[in-house]
Scaffold this active site. Sequence first.
Site, mmCIF file in Angstrom:
data_model
loop_
_atom_site.group_PDB
_atom_site.id
_atom_site.type_symbol
_atom_site.label_atom_id
_atom_site.label_comp_id
_atom_site.label_asym_id
_atom_site.label_seq_id
_atom_site.Cartn_x
_atom_site.Cartn_y
_atom_site.Cartn_z
ATOM 1 N N HIS B 62 0.819 -1.216 0.000
ATOM 2 C CA HIS B 62 0.000 0.000 0.000
ATOM 3 C C HIS B 62 0.851 1.264 0.000
ATOM 4 C CE1 HIS B 62 -4.187 1.419 1.427
ATOM 5 N NE2 HIS B 62 -3.565 2.423 0.857
ATOM 6 N N ARG B 66 1.971 8.778 -6.207
ATOM 7 C CA ARG B 66 1.549 10.093 -6.715
ATOM 8 C C ARG B 66 1.880 10.366 -8.181
ATOM 9 N NH1 ARG B 66 -1.873 10.055 -2.864
ATOM 10 N NH2 ARG B 66 -1.242 10.895 -0.858
ATOM 11 N N ASP B 153 -8.941 2.467 -3.616
ATOM 12 C CA ASP B 153 -8.440 3.056 -2.370
ATOM 13 C C ASP B 153 -8.384 4.576 -2.407
ATOM 14 O OD1 ASP B 153 -7.169 2.868 0.284
ATOM 15 O OD2 ASP B 153 -5.507 3.819 -0.770
ATOM 16 N N ASN B 279 -6.521 8.870 6.788
ATOM 17 C CA ASN B 279 -7.772 8.160 6.588
ATOM 18 C C ASN B 279 -7.479 6.697 6.277
ATOM 19 O OD1 ASN B 279 -10.487 7.857 6.391
ATOM 20 N ND2 ASN B 279 -10.637 8.507 4.261
ATOM 21 N N ASP B 306 0.555 2.390 3.806
ATOM 22 C CA ASP B 306 -0.324 3.498 3.387
ATOM 23 C C ASP B 306 0.486 4.799 3.275
ATOM 24 O OD1 ASP B 306 -2.518 4.840 2.488
ATOM 25 O OD2 ASP B 306 -3.640 4.752 4.361
#
Lengths: 330, 440
Positions: B62, B66, B153, B279, B306
């Site tokens: 994960h 970008r 996601d 989040n 993440d």
Amino acid sequence: MSGSRHLLSVSDLGTDGIAEVLRVAEAFAEVERRSVPKVPTLRGKVVATLFFEESTRTRLSFETAAKRLSADVLSLAVATSSVKKGESLRDTVETVEAMGIDAVIIRHSSAGAPHLVARWVERAHVVNAGDGWHEHPTQALLDCFTVRQVLAERKGVAPDELGIGCFEGLRVLIVGDVRHSRVARSEVLAYTALGAHVTLAAPGSLLPPSLEGWPVEVATDLDAALGDADVVSLLRLQAERGSGSFVPTLREYTARWGLTARRAARLGEDAIVTHPGPMVRGVEIASDVADLPRTVVTQQVANGVAVRMAILFLLLGGELPGTAEVPAVA
Amino acid sequence: MPDATLVIRGGTVIGPERSARLDVAVRDGAVVGLAEAIDPPRGAAVLDATGCLVGPGLVDLHAHLRQPGREEAETIETGARAAALGGYTAIVAMPNTEPAIDSAGVAGEVLALGAGCTAEVAVAGAITVGRAGTALAPLGELAALGVTLFTDDGAGVQDGALMRRALDYAKGLGVTLAQHCEDACLAAGGAMHEGSWSSRLGIPGTPAAAEEAMVARDITLARLTGAPVHFLHLSTAGSVELVRRAKAEGLAVTAEAAPHHMLLTHAAVAGYDPVFRVNPPLRTDEDVAAVVAGLCDGTIDAVATDHAPHAPESKEVPFDQAPPGMLGLQTALPIAWEVLSPHLAPERVFALMSAQPAAIARLTATDPRVGGHSAQGGPVELGAVANLCVFDPAATTVVDPMQLASRSRNTPYAGRTLAGAVRHTVLRGEPVVIDAVAQR
């Protein structure tokens, strides 16, 4: 002010700090009664108001307070400023500080915006004039100030003589949209710090999701709670923050949670009704009730100036807690 | 070991079951020797691993890299460098780029940019076109490129019927659908965990129920369809318990948790610093304990970072206006080590960060195609691809945002001293990190 350089939360003051603000505000209230209500205390200081959210009374009140202390006032109108060109909050604040500002009074729709500003400024003092749902410290302070003033009047003594002892055991009932109310959060901190018992009365959807750590009780029946209250603090239903959808209809809200004339009759003889304004007559308060002598809304507005003078004086005067001398007003 | 070109000396090699004090010899990208003492041949590179654990290279399920679209925050190259410095030899790039990775064209571009980086870059494809949640993305076309994980996601697939259809459609493709569990209606407007801190701070909250409602829904969909479901970044005690029961029932579900959900709580938001906006949000002590317990008892299969870079200016705004996300790749192993090693053997900690995530992303066997990858997730054994992470548990990592390899600085651990430090990373036999310094 308890050593804090900024006023971001009522908790920055502590009980002693609140007592000191009330004491100093009392002296400034006296200034206001003079024919020329102005003192030279903050001459040469510059105070900027940065309001990123609309306001009538708070902004006017702060600017009046600064002017009565002889400070220069800069007022950033966000609608016509570079903020509209995409300038960031940080750059706006740094620009303002570069102009030699001594205090920044900020209102913002985001909780915590004044905390960020306080982190960015190098020497200016930051005063929170309302941040999102978080806090509105000066409103809570002027509410306490007004309540003490009323209690003192009834006893026929000067408010200073009451000290903060008059709050001990005082039963304060905060009614309405606590969830979205910065006034409620500051009032809970201020009243409980002064020894009052605070009860919240609201439909479940307008209470904060968690009250863990809040030294308050919750009333589910407004009618039952009203009879016990020494002070009823009404909150506005914040329709502009979407609070409308938290209750089925305004009519039902008024029927269950509004201070109607019928309900106001349940109040004790000496009960005081406060409202931070702007009032929505016919929703949280009936027009007749708003005009009763026990409803002190106009007094609250008038006292706002003295309390904000005290805050600016204590912050910009740089005095240590407990040693601040009230300026020569003779 | 006369032919070795690289020898890692003095370390303890982490096996799947147990570990042993062994030197490791590497040649042509593979492990060619494992012995208590290997004399490096003349000309061979030597990495000192005294006191270190030599494990399989870490695999991250994960990572938000970008690129394309937000290159000011991160690029595939800088993200892969951060990964290598964190001990990772493979990372899965999330598809919430601009444009989203919802077509073979974008996936191919990302895979091409990832080739030659300091960590292998696999791609997760979007489940729906543009991650808009309305129409299925071409899962088969992406699967043909080697994409094995799909997710929207950043958002969950809100439409239960569409998610069910995606699970049915994906059968036979050899892929797994992964869900960002968040009911958009329940979460609407929330910027932090809804609870005591949000109530006090006056920040709109997201209830744990917003996550748990979708975990529960997708468990029922896994039961209905029989298709595998992977749960991304579990953050609540309720979610962990739901997955625990689903596994006990025998459903094909897997789950991951992020390092920040193993360590930080919503109390971190008290100062309104937007670096702590993420989040799913940072939650309660009880939730953190449940996530750690889930990692320890096998309910949660993987630690996944993440990693979510955001350019500095985007985090210099009031809390509720900042985009959610925090950096993770360079700090994940020290944090996992700090949190998990008191409860788990080193082999288990490495399994949560290497073998198990590699299995979920189906990266365990070499895929020789263009845009493919080498075998990831270990074990470190003779003949295996030399993807290695050398970790010194006795050292410390001091987190300085300005020194991180990422283009962004939004680490929540700024100024912290973390337990343990990644010392060397070896990718297909090449030392891409030596003594915590990226070699390219």
